[in-house]
Design a protein around this motif. Structure first.
Motif, mmCIF file in Angstrom:
data_model
loop_
_atom_site.group_PDB
_atom_site.id
_atom_site.type_symbol
_atom_site.label_atom_id
_atom_site.label_comp_id
_atom_site.label_asym_id
_atom_site.label_seq_id
_atom_site.Cartn_x
_atom_site.Cartn_y
_atom_site.Cartn_z
ATOM 1 N N PHE A 85 40.463 106.164 -53.416
ATOM 2 C CA PHE A 85 40.755 107.593 -51.597
ATOM 3 C C PHE A 85 40.752 106.647 -50.035
ATOM 4 N N THR A 86 40.028 105.850 -49.800
ATOM 5 C CA THR A 86 40.969 105.037 -48.661
ATOM 6 C C THR A 86 41.749 104.448 -48.592
ATOM 7 N N ARG A 87 42.010 103.501 -49.989
ATOM 8 C CA ARG A 87 42.960 101.967 -49.680
ATOM 9 C C ARG A 87 44.555 103.596 -49.819
ATOM 10 N N ASN A 88 44.676 104.455 -50.487
ATOM 11 C CA ASN A 88 45.253 104.624 -50.938
ATOM 12 C C ASN A 88 46.268 105.838 -50.211
ATOM 13 N N PHE A 89 45.110 107.099 -50.251
ATOM 14 C CA PHE A 89 45.248 108.026 -49.425
ATOM 15 C C PHE A 89 45.564 107.608 -47.113
ATOM 16 N N PHE A 90 44.406 107.269 -47.050
ATOM 17 C CA PHE A 90 44.297 106.731 -45.447
ATOM 18 C C PHE A 90 46.199 105.521 -45.153
ATOM 19 N N TYR A 99 47.345 115.199 -52.279
ATOM 20 C CA TYR A 99 47.869 113.406 -53.135
ATOM 21 C C TYR A 99 47.074 112.906 -54.376
ATOM 22 N N THR A 100 45.805 113.300 -54.491
ATOM 23 C CA THR A 100 45.232 112.923 -55.204
ATOM 24 C C THR A 100 45.200 113.808 -56.791
ATOM 25 N N PHE A 101 46.027 114.812 -56.729
ATOM 26 C CA PHE A 101 45.864 115.407 -57.700
ATOM 27 C C PHE A 101 47.065 115.088 -58.373
ATOM 28 N N PHE A 126 41.948 107.776 -59.693
ATOM 29 C CA PHE A 126 41.372 106.699 -59.698
ATOM 30 C C PHE A 126 42.822 105.023 -59.596
ATOM 31 N N PHE A 127 44.105 106.238 -59.292
ATOM 32 C CA PHE A 127 45.123 105.847 -59.026
ATOM 33 C C PHE A 127 44.863 104.242 -58.370
ATOM 34 N N PRO A 128 45.576 102.706 -58.454
ATOM 35 C CA PRO A 128 47.376 103.066 -58.505
ATOM 36 C C PRO A 128 46.115 102.708 -60.972
ATOM 37 N N HIS A 129 45.156 101.750 -60.743
ATOM 38 C CA HIS A 129 44.928 101.231 -61.374
ATOM 39 C C HIS A 129 44.280 102.235 -62.912
ATOM 40 N N TYR A 130 44.494 104.047 -62.933
ATOM 41 C CA TYR A 130 44.520 104.156 -64.001
ATOM 42 C C TYR A 130 45.744 105.854 -63.419
ATOM 43 N N LYS A 131 46.406 105.414 -64.095
ATOM 44 C CA LYS A 131 47.912 106.666 -63.165
ATOM 45 C C LYS A 131 47.615 108.173 -64.079
ATOM 46 N N GLY A 132 47.203 109.174 -63.536
ATOM 47 C CA GLY A 132 46.932 110.583 -64.118
ATOM 48 C C GLY A 132 45.580 111.175 -63.650
#
Length: 490
Positions: free
Chosen positions: A55-60, A354-356, A361-367
């Motif tokens: 959440f923090t790493r990607n969305f921010f 974004y999460t949907f 758990f992107f990018p280590h788990y895609k989907g």
């Protein structure tokens, strides 16, 4: 032996925490993570959460987080929590007056956030009974939210509950960085008192309420986390002040237990913006059972801790998630919705979309992990952990391969080394079950949400949609059983 003072105790805990970050090299890593922090150079409390949560790493990084956006998110977080409970009371009242047909029991329109905290959807009757089981027949619960960077309490708001139903909202205070975003609806809700809610008489008074001091220590409500390290301790300090305020304003409530629910902004926003119920339940598990993450302090606290919670967090994570899903949604899993419209909380909608689209758990788990996969997720930990704490059934062959190669799990003992030995700062999920994709589902309205069986797979979702299921929860049992038959499941 002379008792250690508050400031000295705080400093001891702070030094201990900083030493842990330094020993693991996390302090150096944080200095490089300028793209995900609104205040480069400042280390937030609970920095460990910022490292491991996508959440923090990607969305921010995606939205370009900055100080102004951080303040705006604090406002959006506040109003969404508050209006959720108001709407839940309306839904509960309607459902109790109407006779809900069996096929509409799990219709999303008949579900609400009558949960504690209001972070997961449930049936009104179940929410009512669980509140009594959790808090007792009469309870006042105030939510205390703290800024991760300033360590200041920036809002306190909650409800008095009678027989499991919130009957009166009590807004204790909110700082000026929240109220500056208020619209006309908010001014009515949070600066005017009615038969249904009590609030300070102005935005100025709303802010000043947080300056109310503890009678013995002299510490202001807003400053409690600056003097107490752990959320449980600041909850205790704030509770003393709120107790005095309640006696002054609501003497008729003194028979009810007063609960504080204490959390930081980042943890609160993560909990509020989860995609699904199953995802929320693992975060509850970590928040109250931080040994799972190798952390020696609470990320979230109830003050006092309800006995029922103490029992539940003693279960393995997988069992905990399954039981919570069974208790509140009859074994189904909900895609959570927002109560406020996008115009009021645009950034939270961006986060949800974004999460949907990418998965939690992107990018280590895609989907999007199916509920049964989320229930068995293995988090990164700063200390040695054991699979027994997380799983009630053995890992699949494919899961074992990942656990051994990426987490260095020991098949014989189930032990997993800490993150500083493996370099793993991400969740591991069972790859034997295919991730779900946003396109698999009927069109998603984030003000409505959807509900699905706990045992969904891509195949089951496809069959249910082909047979006419729209995700609304209406006739979900029929469509689930139909899909099971087509898949050859008994």
């Amino acid at each position: 032996m002379e008792e250690i003072g508050l400031e000295e105790k705080f400093e001891i805990e702070k030094v201990k925490w900083e030493k842990t970050l330094e020993e693991m090299g996390l302090d150096k890593i944080w200095k490089k993570m300028v793209a995900i922090t609104p205040f480069p150079g400042k280390t937030p409390m609970f920095a460990e959460v910022w490292f491991v949560m996508p959440f923090t790493r990607n969305f921010f990084r995606e939205v370009g987080i900055n100080p102004e956006l951080w303040q705006r998110l604090k406002y959006e977080n506040f109003v969404e929590w508050s209006y959720r409970v108001d709407r839940a009371v309306e839904t509960s009242d309607r459902c109790m007056k109407e006779k809900i047909p069996k096929e509409e029991i799990y219709w999303t329109k008949n579900l609400c956030y009558l949960s504690h905290p209001p972070a997961y959807l449930c049936r009104p009757d179940v929410g009512k009974s669980s509140c009594v089981a959790l808090y007792g027949k009469y309870a006042t619960c105030e939510y205390v939210h703290v800024d991760d960077f300033t360590r200041e309490v920036y809002w306190v708001n909650g409800y008095h509950n009678e027989d499991g139903i919130p009957v009166h909202r009590w807004t204790v205070g909110a700082d000026e960085n929240i109220s500056k975003y208020f619209d006309a609806e908010d001014d009515v809700a949070f600066t005017q008192s009615t038969a249904e809610h009590t609030a300070p008489a102005s935005r100025k008074e709303l802010d000043e309420r947080l300056d109310r001091r503890h009678l013995r220590t002299g510490i202001k409500i807003r400053d409690a986390p600056k003097k107490h390290w752990d959320p449980y301790d600041w909850g205790m300090a704030v509770r003393d002040v709120i107790t005095d305020l309640r006696i002054e304003s609501f003497p008729k409530w003194v028979h009810a237990t007063l609960y504080m629910s204490c959390v930081s902004m980042i943890s609160s926003t993560i909990a509020q913006s989860v995609l699904t119920s199953s995802e929320f339940f693992i975060y509850v598990y970590y928040g109250l059972n931080t040994t799972a993450l190798g952390i020696n302090y609470n990320l979230f606290s109830y003050v006092p801790l309800p006995p029922m919670i103490r029992v539940l967090i003693g279960l393995p994570q997988e069992t905990f998630v399954k039981r919570m899903s069974q208790l509140f949604l009859g074994g189904y899993d909900a895609f959570h919705r927002y109560t406020c419209k996008e115009k009021k909380i645009p950034n939270l909608f961006k986060l949800k979309r974004y999460t949907f689209e990418h998965g939690q758990f992107f990018p280590h788990y895609k989907g999007i992990p199916p509920p049964m996969v989320i229930a068995r997720a293995i988090p990164p930990s700063l200390q040695k952990i054991n699979l027994k704490q997380f799983l009630e059934t053995p890992p699949s062959k494919e899961f074992w391969e990942i656990l051994e190669s990426e987490a260095r799990a020991n098949r014989e003992t189930g032990e997993i080394p800490p993150a500083d030995e493996t370099g793993r700062m991400y969740f591991l999920l069972d790859p034997s079950i295919e991730p779900l994709k946003a396109k698999d589902f009927p069109p998603m309205d984030f003000n409505e949400g959807q509900i699905w069986p706990f045992d969904i797979t891509r195949e089951k979702v496809e069959i249910m949609v082909e047979e006419g299921y729209d995700g609304s929860g209406r006739n979900i049992e029929y469509y689930s059983e139909l899909a099971n038959k087509k898949m050859g499941k008994k």
